[in-house]
Every structure is written in C-alpha cells, then in structure tokens.
Design an enzyme around this catalytic site. Sequence first.
Site, PDB file in Angstrom:
ATOM      1  N   SER A 293       1.595   4.124  -5.212  1.00 52.51           N
ATOM      2  CA  SER A 293       2.249   5.616  -4.476  1.00 52.51           C
ATOM      3  C   SER A 293       3.531   5.410  -3.962  1.00 52.51           C
ATOM      4  CB  SER A 293       1.193   6.180  -3.484  1.00 52.51           C
ATOM      5  OG  SER A 293       1.549   7.187  -3.366  1.00 52.51           O
TER       6      SER A 293
ATOM      7  N   HIS B 199       0.769  -1.226   0.159  1.00 57.80           N
ATOM      8  CA  HIS B 199       0.044   0.102  -0.009  1.00 57.80           C
ATOM      9  C   HIS B 199       0.895   1.469   0.003  1.00 57.80           C
ATOM     10  CE1 HIS B 199       0.889   0.758   4.071  1.00 57.80           C
ATOM     11  NE2 HIS B 199       0.919  -0.517   4.562  1.00 57.80           N
TER      12      HIS B 199
END
Length: 315
Positions: free
Chosen positions: A139, A71
């Site tokens: 990201s 993540h």
Amino acid sequence: MLQKSPCTVFFLLLSIVLLSACSRQDIYQKAIGFERSAAGLEAASITLGELDIAYLRNADMNSGDTIVMVHGFGANKDNWTRMARELTDKFNVYAIDLPGHGESSKPLDLGYRLDQQVAHLARILQALDIAEMHMMGNSMGGAITALYAAAYPEQIKTAVLFDPAGILEYESELFDLVVAGDNPLIPSKPGDFERLMDFALEKKPFIPWPVLGVMEDQALANQTVNKVIFAAIRDAGFETDFRSIVSRIKAPVLVVWGKEDRVINYRNGEVFVDIIPGARLEVLDGVGHVPMIEAPEESARLFLEFAKSHAPKAG
C-alpha cells in the site's frame, strides 16, 4: 526454539487466552512475541536524532541476501511476520516501523509526504548499514518502495509492490467513502478497527479477542497522527510526478495485487506494469488489500521465484 508452524502458534495463543490470568496487554505482548519467534524474528530499535525507530530482524543472521519490508498506512512491522516465517531461513529480514507508525516516534511535524518518507527510510537504512537489498512494500509502503527503487537504484536487487499506492487511475470503494467524509482506514471509535479489518482484508487471520482489543486501542490512540499522515499523502498532488519517477526504476519489479482489494482497485496494477520497464503483475483471487497477511505462503513463493529468476548466474 518454536517450530515455524502456524498451528503451533495458534494453539499457544489459544492456551494463553483460556488459561492465563494476565491482562489484555500481557496477552497481546506474548501473542506478538510468539508470532515473531515463530517467524525467526526479534525486536530491535535504533535512535536517529530525536527519532526512535523500531524494527524486526532475524534472530539468527545468515549468509543470504537482505530483505527490507515496508508496511502500509496505519500499519506496522508486524504485518510482515507471517510472510517472514517463510523467508528467514535463507534471507536476513528487516521489517521497519516507519516514523509515525508502530513503536517508532510519532512527531506530527516530521513531514509525511511520500517523498519525505522515502528520505526517512533512507536515513534508517543507512544507520542500519544496509546498502543492498530486496525491498518490498504494501500500500503506502509499496509506493515508498517504488520511489526508493527509483532514487537509489544501486541499492535495490528486486522490488515487490503489494497493492501499492501512488496511482489511482481506477477508483475503489475507499475513494467514494473518503469523498463522503468517511475514512475506514482511520478508526475513531470502538468497533471501527473491526470495520477496518473487514474492509481491508478478504481473508482475515485468526486473532484472539484480547489481542484484537489491544490492536483497536492502539489504532484509536494513533488517530491524530494517522490523520496527519493521510492528509500529507492525499494533499501532495503527487501522482503525475510519481508516474514519471517510477518509470525510471531499473531493478526488476514484481507487482502483486489482491483482486478483492477495496482500498485500491487491483486494475491499477496494469498501470504500474505499463509504466515500469519489465515489471510483472500477479493478481491473487480471493485476496484483499494485504496479501502478505492474507496469503503469506503464496506471497513468499511469488517473491522467491521472482528473486531466483533474477539472481546473478553462477560462473
């Protein structure tokens, strides 16, 4: 077992909200449980020294390849559940809460530069006995995935980078806000989490209000560690080294970017594919910074086609 249908999960969540006398926290836990179950995932944890690491894995393992999901900043393993729903029938999925995030330990003095986070992830995967995998990250997690693929080429079958950090040749809306002392990625007061959702996501998924409230409470509680992590990444001065390192990636790399990304300009995807040998870029119209949440089916399809195109030939 629940059918893997977004509609099923939606109506179950709605029924809980309307009919249950449970607390907000209870509703949140049930909602997250339904999402995980619908994706064929279950929660687990592992202890590494003084660190407790939480993760999601297949409830039922199969004979397929392993996918490790990483993540982004301030996010957690549940960012992957909607995409994982499309994958757990044929792959064994592991979505990790990195240290400092989600339900994992959050020591302030651990070290959160990108290279340090790669080392933390390597320890976690070694403890989980995962030695060969497809890896995907979003990201900050995309930057970690790229660095991991360069550092451990023998482990990576394919790497998928969703709106990855690490290269900022083209500036974004976030850059100007951070320079002005206003970082929408770190909620600090009530209402900021909804602002974060509006800023990061072009296509926001349905989230019942009690669940959204608990998510905001968690984000506010994590404000201190999030500031430490953001500062560690920002102040590392790592971009030149980052480009040099990721240029050495040997694995097939797919870069997927939402064209409406306000956090990191989608044109940085062009730089990634120029630097990484053989890398491919897919730009998704109408999608923001988190494609696996905003367009989970499309994100899964792109990965499946890419993995298939790079699978070893039979015979």
